[in-house]
Design a protein around this motif. Structure first.
Motif: not given
Ligand SMILES: Cc1cc2nc3c(=O)[nH]c(=O)nc-3n(C[C@H](O)[C@H](O)[C@H](O)COP(=O)(O)O)c2cc1C
Length: 335
Positions: A177, A180, A252, A293, A296-297, A299-301, A303, A305-306
């Protein structure tokens, strides 16, 4: 008359000078001396307050908006949330109960919160009274951190700072993580520092002497940042500091609205103060959320969702920064 020095004067608060025998408005005004020590993006201190007998109104100051780095005012609301949290911690310390109403007048977007204050109130269970002392000592630390891991027990204390049901604090020591996030930071620096408008805005705030350098150095740094694309050097430095941190963290929210952003600031400030007590340093690294942009990446890190990532920072150990950043005098932020 003593000369006013923004680097030290706002920090010369003597707890015993709380105006116990004065009128209620003066007492509430005293609490704001702690609120204004909060962190804020580029140290813009984008807050204003109006003080009544039993109520403080907290406003956002749009004249101090980072239009390029923070176009959607997310960081501005987080910063005001940090100041609000300091206010509540100080209120509890001096025996006040409090009730916060967020955005009480929807037509007035600048009025972030109304805080009703009542003497001899009950403290909230999740605000450790020790956080109060840390308000004066907290500061951002941008150094390379030691490799030393943060003990699980201390991480749990930080985790316990996040009690709001719709706000999430994630902390990770996962190397993949971190790698990334590092890639995103490098991309973020390249995008931002190649944008003259971003450099001009950053340069302006550096030139105000708000990021802790003496006047002449601030002015020289302003010129350098404004007229030179330092993206490579900045990316190298940011990559090094990010990878040195034993823990990366993100706060978040379930909803992407103003109230949530203010609450994110409150959680972040509690984490900062709880970390300060334990000798843990904190450094927000916002560039990855300032570019759509990359956000958005990010968000993927996370754990979960949403959820909407609102604030990212690193944690670790190193010696304390020597200097505090300056603050505007309280009188300047009262309306
Ligand atoms: C919402 C927010 C975003 C921030 N983003 C960054 C950042 O990207 N990089 C950084 O070095 N500091 C960042 N900071 C830290 C501020 O620059 C710092 O709080 C300010 O200069 C005041 O200094 P102090 O925290 O030492 O009192 C951020 C702070 C806040 C509240």
């Amino acid at each position: 008359m003593k000369k006013y020095d923004p680097r030290v004067t706002p920090r010369q608060i003597k707890e015993h000078e709380f105006p116990q025998d004065r009128d209620p408005t003066e007492k509430l005004q005293f609490l704001l001396r702690y609120a204004i020590l909060a962190p804020s993006s580029h140290n813009t201190q984008p807050w204003k307050f109006s003080v009544g007998k039993d109520e403080i109104q907290v406003f956002i100051d749009r004249t101090r908006w980072l239009k390029v780095a923070d176009p959607d005012l997310r960081e501005q609301h987080i910063s005001v949330g940090c100041a609000l949290e300091n206010l509540l911690i100080a209120a509890e310390h001096f025996g006040y109960g409090h009730q916060v109403t967020y955005f009480p007048k929807p037509a007035n977007e600048e009025l972030v919160a109304t805080v009703k204050l009542k003497p001899q109130g009950q403290p909230t269970p999740f605000r450790d009274p020790a956080l109060f002392e840390a308000i004066l000592n907290r500061r951002t630390n941008r150094k390379v951190y030691d490799e030393r891991p943060i003990p699980q027990g201390d991480l749990q204390h930080l985790q316990n700072c996040c009690v709001e049901g719709d706000i999430w604090l994630h902390m990770t020591d996962d190397l993949e993580t971190k790698r990334k996030a590092d890639e995103l930071i490098i991309r973020g620096d390249a995008i931002q520092f190649s944008d003259p408008a971003f450099r001009e805005e950053l340069g302006y705030w550096i030139g105000q002497g708000l990021l802790s350098a003496p006047w002449l150095m601030s002015k020289m740094a302003q010129l350098t940042v404004t007229y030179m694309n330092l993206s490579k050097g900045q990316a190298k430095k940011d990559s090094e500091v990010l990878m040195s941190a034993p823990i990366l963290a993100a706060i978040s929210s379930e909803v992407n609205d103003r109230e949530s952003q203010v609450k994110v600031g409150q959680v972040f400030e509690r984490v900062c103060l709880a970390a300060t007590i334990r000798g843990i340093r904190v450094h927000p690294m916002s560039q990855i959320l300032e570019i759509p942009e990359l956000k958005a990446e990010v968000s993927k890190l996370i754990p979960k969702p949403d959820v909407f990532p609102q604030h990212t920072f690193r944690l670790g150990y190193i010696e304390q920064e020597k200097e505090h950043t300056p603050r505007r005098p309280l009188e300047e932020v009262l309306v």
